[in-house]
Write an enzyme that holds these catalytic residues in place. Sequence first.
Site, PDB file in Angstrom:
ATOM      1  CG  ASP A 297     -37.243  31.793 -15.489  1.00 42.35           C
ATOM      2  OD1 ASP A 297     -38.408  32.169 -15.706  1.00 42.35           O
ATOM      3  OD2 ASP A 297     -36.961  30.828 -14.756  1.00 42.35           O
TER       4      ASP A 297
ATOM      5  CE1 TYR B 143     -35.802  32.717 -11.881  1.00 42.56           C
ATOM      6  CE2 TYR B 143     -34.495  33.332  -9.967  1.00 42.56           C
ATOM      7  CZ  TYR B 143     -35.455  32.540 -10.549  1.00 42.56           C
ATOM      8  OH  TYR B 143     -36.081  31.566  -9.808  1.00 42.56           O
TER       9      TYR B 143
END
Length: 241
Positions: free
Chosen positions: A147, A106
Amino acid sequence: MKIATYNVNGINGRLPVLLQWLALAEPDILVLQELKAPQEKFPEKAIRDAGYDVIWHGQSRWNGVAMLSRIGEIHETRRGLPGDPNDEQSRYIEAAVGGVLVAGLYLPNGNPRPGPKYDFKLRWFDRLHDHVAGLVGLDAPVVIAGDFNVMPTDLDVYAPERWRDDALFAPEVKAAYQRLLEQGWTDAIRHLHPDETIYSFWKYWRRSFERNAGLRIDHLLLNAPATKRLKAAGVDTRPRG
């Protein structure tokens, strides 16, 4: 083997949607981001009852990453990205599963730009470059999924002119992503769909999802052995729908 990435934006609040999607899509390996739960609040039992082995790196209120497998035991190889002993944010997890090395990440958002958060994003990207440079040449398949908070090109963002000053679309950030590709990583989506408009995130206003006014910020990067096995890549919009 089906490998997926999913920013769940609160594992406990979105648990029913996640469990429904696991039953529907049956990913073999799944990496999650934005758990927004401390280590002890992760819903381990519900995930295991759904048929998945699981490891997770939680953090209270923010961040947090996890990895799920329905094809066998997860052998964790790293928790946290090396290169900064003062970095306490839960943003990286890595493990071997079923003969594949999977890294779930992330990447920091970086807004507002300029500022300390943007500087941290660029430093985090540099640390990622340094670490995965040692993974790209492995003989085994390696997948970096998560992400990335990066739209690599104009094709990856609705109305790119509106995003020129955003940390997700800054020239330095797009260049950092390009340097990953130059290491030898393959962007799975673009490898199979070089010219298609494909988004993975839509904001929660002005009917962005319904209008398909989105961003492609979630990516799966493959080393050469993994790329040879690539058959399909896409975005499953059913959970958002």
